[in-house]
Design a protein around this motif. Structure first.
Motif, PDB file in Angstrom:
ATOM      1  N   VAL A   1       0.867  -1.185   0.000  1.00 16.69           N
ATOM      2  CA  VAL A   1       0.000   0.000   0.000  1.00 16.69           C
ATOM      3  C   VAL A   1       0.895   1.224   0.000  1.00 16.69           C
ATOM      4  O   VAL A   1       1.824   1.323   0.807  1.00 16.69           O
ATOM      5  N   VAL A   2       0.626   2.150  -0.889  1.00 13.15           N
ATOM      6  CA  VAL A   2       1.391   3.397  -0.965  1.00 13.15           C
ATOM      7  C   VAL A   2       0.484   4.559  -0.582  1.00 13.15           C
ATOM      8  O   VAL A   2      -0.673   4.630  -1.024  1.00 13.15           O
ATOM      9  N   VAL A   3       1.003   5.435   0.258  1.00 11.33           N
ATOM     10  CA  VAL A   3       0.339   6.705   0.559  1.00 11.33           C
ATOM     11  C   VAL A   3       1.201   7.798  -0.053  1.00 11.33           C
ATOM     12  O   VAL A   3       2.386   7.935   0.279  1.00 11.33           O
ATOM     13  N   THR A   4       0.637   8.571  -0.965  1.00 10.92           N
ATOM     14  CA  THR A   4       1.398   9.579  -1.695  1.00 10.92           C
ATOM     15  C   THR A   4       0.511  10.751  -2.069  1.00 10.92           C
ATOM     16  O   THR A   4      -0.720  10.626  -2.128  1.00 10.92           O
ATOM     17  N   ASN A   5       1.153  11.875  -2.337  1.00  6.41           N
ATOM     18  CA  ASN A   5       0.404  13.032  -2.825  1.00  6.41           C
ATOM     19  C   ASN A   5       0.280  13.017  -4.344  1.00  6.41           C
ATOM     20  O   ASN A   5      -0.528  13.748  -4.904  1.00  6.41           O
ATOM     21  N   MET A   6       1.079  12.171  -4.993  1.00  7.16           N
ATOM     22  CA  MET A   6       1.153  12.188  -6.454  1.00  7.16           C
ATOM     23  C   MET A   6       0.527  10.925  -7.027  1.00  7.16           C
ATOM     24  O   MET A   6       1.133   9.839  -6.997  1.00  7.16           O
ATOM     25  N   ALA A   7      -0.686  11.057  -7.552  1.00 10.93           N
ATOM     26  CA  ALA A   7      -1.355   9.900  -8.154  1.00 10.93           C
ATOM     27  C   ALA A   7      -0.610   9.406  -9.383  1.00 10.93           C
ATOM     28  O   ALA A   7      -0.610   8.207  -9.687  1.00 10.93           O
ATOM     29  N   ASP A   8       0.038  10.304 -10.102  1.00 12.63           N
ATOM     30  CA  ASP A   8       0.795   9.944 -11.299  1.00 12.63           C
ATOM     31  C   ASP A   8       2.265   9.870 -10.920  1.00 12.63           C
ATOM     32  O   ASP A   8       3.036  10.811 -11.112  1.00 12.63           O
ATOM     33  N   SER A   9       2.667   8.740 -10.335  1.00 14.17           N
ATOM     34  CA  SER A   9       4.044   8.565  -9.879  1.00 14.17           C
ATOM     35  C   SER A   9       4.403   7.092  -9.972  1.00 14.17           C
ATOM     36  O   SER A   9       3.524   6.224 -10.018  1.00 14.17           O
ATOM     37  N   PRO A  10       5.698   6.772 -10.000  1.00 18.66           N
ATOM     38  CA  PRO A  10       6.100   5.356 -10.090  1.00 18.66           C
ATOM     39  C   PRO A  10       5.550   4.502  -8.956  1.00 18.66           C
ATOM     40  O   PRO A  10       5.147   3.356  -9.189  1.00 18.66           O
ATOM     41  N   LEU A  11       5.528   5.042  -7.744  1.00 14.75           N
ATOM     42  CA  LEU A  11       5.040   4.251  -6.617  1.00 14.75           C
ATOM     43  C   LEU A  11       3.544   3.988  -6.735  1.00 14.75           C
ATOM     44  O   LEU A  11       3.076   2.863  -6.508  1.00 14.75           O
ATOM     45  N   ALA A  12       2.791   5.015  -7.061  1.00 10.61           N
ATOM     46  CA  ALA A  12       1.348   4.836  -7.189  1.00 10.61           C
ATOM     47  C   ALA A  12       1.009   3.861  -8.306  1.00 10.61           C
ATOM     48  O   ALA A  12       0.096   3.033  -8.177  1.00 10.61           O
ATOM     49  N   ASP A  13       1.757   3.934  -9.390  1.00 11.46           N
ATOM     50  CA  ASP A  13       1.488   3.055 -10.530  1.00 11.46           C
ATOM     51  C   ASP A  13       1.755   1.586 -10.198  1.00 11.46           C
ATOM     52  O   ASP A  13       1.055   0.695 -10.687  1.00 11.46           O
ATOM     53  N   ALA A  14       2.785   1.329  -9.368  1.00 14.18           N
ATOM     54  CA  ALA A  14       3.205  -0.054  -9.118  1.00 14.18           C
ATOM     55  C   ALA A  14       2.540  -0.690  -7.906  1.00 14.18           C
ATOM     56  O   ALA A  14       2.561  -1.904  -7.759  1.00 14.18           O
ATOM     57  N   ALA A  15       1.938   0.124  -7.032  1.00 14.79           N
ATOM     58  CA  ALA A  15       1.389  -0.403  -5.786  1.00 14.79           C
ATOM     59  C   ALA A  15       0.138  -1.248  -6.027  1.00 14.79           C
ATOM     60  O   ALA A  15      -0.572  -1.066  -7.021  1.00 14.79           O
ATOM     61  N   ASP A  16      -0.125  -2.159  -5.101  1.00 11.84           N
ATOM     62  CA  ASP A  16      -1.407  -2.853  -5.117  1.00 11.84           C
ATOM     63  C   ASP A  16      -2.532  -1.858  -4.877  1.00 11.84           C
ATOM     64  O   ASP A  16      -3.592  -1.931  -5.511  1.00 11.84           O
ATOM     65  N   PHE A  17      -2.297  -0.946  -3.936  1.00  4.79           N
ATOM     66  CA  PHE A  17      -3.281   0.097  -3.622  1.00  4.79           C
ATOM     67  C   PHE A  17      -2.529   1.392  -3.351  1.00  4.79           C
ATOM     68  O   PHE A  17      -1.570   1.408  -2.587  1.00  4.79           O
ATOM     69  N   ALA A  18      -2.961   2.470  -3.985  1.00 11.90           N
ATOM     70  CA  ALA A  18      -2.375   3.784  -3.772  1.00 11.90           C
ATOM     71  C   ALA A  18      -3.440   4.703  -3.185  1.00 11.90           C
ATOM     72  O   ALA A  18      -4.493   4.912  -3.786  1.00 11.90           O
ATOM     73  N   ILE A  19      -3.162   5.225  -1.997  1.00  5.89           N
ATOM     74  CA  ILE A  19      -4.051   6.189  -1.348  1.00  5.89           C
ATOM     75  C   ILE A  19      -3.425   7.567  -1.525  1.00  5.89           C
ATOM     76  O   ILE A  19      -2.295   7.801  -1.070  1.00  5.89           O
ATOM     77  N   THR A  20      -4.121   8.455  -2.202  1.00  5.92           N
ATOM     78  CA  THR A  20      -3.552   9.761  -2.519  1.00  5.92           C
ATOM     79  C   THR A  20      -4.131  10.847  -1.627  1.00  5.92           C
ATOM     80  O   THR A  20      -5.285  10.795  -1.212  1.00  5.92           O
TER      81      THR A  20
END
Length: 363
Positions: free
Chosen positions: A129-148
């Motif tokens: 699970v990634v928590v990030t401010n950037m929905a368009d980022s390498p981490l968000a793209d590769a994570a199972d779940f990205a919480i922005t």
């Protein structure tokens, strides 16, 4: 030394100060963004249920997961905090299919986090699970779940994104350690975000005054520590980080309990200690530390919530208090403003990075 700050002076708000002062509005935006991600949050709860949690980040993101671990632990949910570089280079082999990983990276581009994600994607048995401010980022793209976060662009040191991250940490703590419905948790988050934004209004309205007075206090010191207990450590570490990177003040952060184990010997005139008081259960310990420091001639400034305030522990900068992780976000504001004020005295572009960069892309 700069003259004592006159809060009646007019200062146009530069980008660093503007971003700090957007924190209240950002809390409301982040709460709204979380509501839009309710389905993903359902899945996060489901996929991480029963797993051994690894919480990781670098810089202010590492500070955020430190607070999350504290709140999860007091709720009975075990988790381990490992900074991302340590996890990547030395501990990756310890992860098994019984683990779940939460990576916090406000940019989604931090070099260690991207490399860690690349390593973890080789074994999808470990949900990430990634928590990030950037929905368009390498981490968000590769994570199972990205919480922005939905905090908007931030170019200066972490301020509004830190506050937004701590709201998300509170939501994750409740989802991972409590049984309340996701919709109930999100409704509470929205209400708390609104209350918190209102609570910050007085500090933000007098941002130049708050920052200037604290900068004056810092400048009188030969050395500065920022200390706290529990989730207060999160705010202490964030504040010391931003004071260093924006104002070039060599502030040190430390758990207040650890401070007693040696560094207390520094207590003397010339030492300044900013004491973050957000854990009512240890307010008496904070009060004792304050008394001991003052008795040796050190200067102490307390920043905390009303529930910690007693006759023995007056709070110089006080907020009503909400939930632990939200409090840890809000309580950073006075020293963030001090960092801005000190930086503005040293540079025409406060908050600009001159050696490194906001996003670390080189190990």
């Amino acid at each position: 030394m700069s003259p004592i700050y006159d809060s009646t002076e007019h200062h146009e708000r530069d980008i660093f100060l503007t971003e700090i002062c957007e924190s209240g509005d950002v809390l409301r935006r982040t709460a709204g963004r979380l509501r839009e991600q309710r389905r993903a949050l359902h899945e996060v709860r489901h996929r991480l249920a029963g797993r051994r949690l690894i919480l990781t980040g670098m810089g202010s993101s590492a500070d955020a997961v430190t607070g999350l671990a504290s709140v999860l632990g007091r709720s009975g949910r075990e988790s381990t905090v490992i900074n991302t570089a340590e996890l990547l280079h030395f501990r990756l082999a310890s992860l098994t299919d019984q683990h779940g990983v939460i990576i916090v990276s406000q940019s989604g581009h931090s070099v260690e986090a991207v490399k860690l994600m690349n390593a973890l994607t080789k074994d999808r048995a470990i949900p990430v699970v990634v928590v990030t401010n950037m929905a368009d980022s390498p981490l968000a793209d590769a994570a199972d779940f990205a919480i922005t976060l939905g905090a908007g662009v931030e170019v200066g040191p972490s301020s509004k994104t830190y506050v937004a991250t701590m709201l998300v940490m509170q939501v994750l703590a409740e989802l991972l350690a409590c049984d309340d419905e996701v919709e109930t948790v999100l409704a509470r988050a929205g209400h708390r975000a609104d209350v918190a934004a209102n609570a910050l209004a007085a500090w933000i309205g007098d941002a130049e005054g708050v920052g200037g007075r604290l900068a004056d206090w810092i400048e009188k010191a030969q050395s500065l520590f920022v200390v706290g207990r529990g989730v207060g450590v999160t705010a202490a570490e964030l504040n010391a980080l931003v004071l260093k990177e924006s104002a070039h003040v060599p502030a040190q952060s430390m758990d207040a309990a650890e401070f007693r184990h040696g560094p207390l010997e520094l207590a003397a005139p010339g030492l300044a200690v900013a004491l973050i008081c957000v854990e009512p259960s240890v307010a008496a310990l904070d009060a004792r530390l304050r008394t001991d420091l003052l008795s040796r001639g050190a200067a102490v400034m307390t920043i905390g919530i009303d529930a910690c305030r007693t006759d023995d522990l007056p709070i110089d900068y006080v907020l009503p208090g909400s939930e632990p992780l939200i409090d840890a976000g809000l309580i950073a504001l006075p020293l963030l403003l001090a960092a801005w004020a000190e930086a503005s005295r040293r540079s025409e572009t406060p908050g600009a990075f001159s050696v490194g960069a906001k996003v670390t892309t080189c190990e």
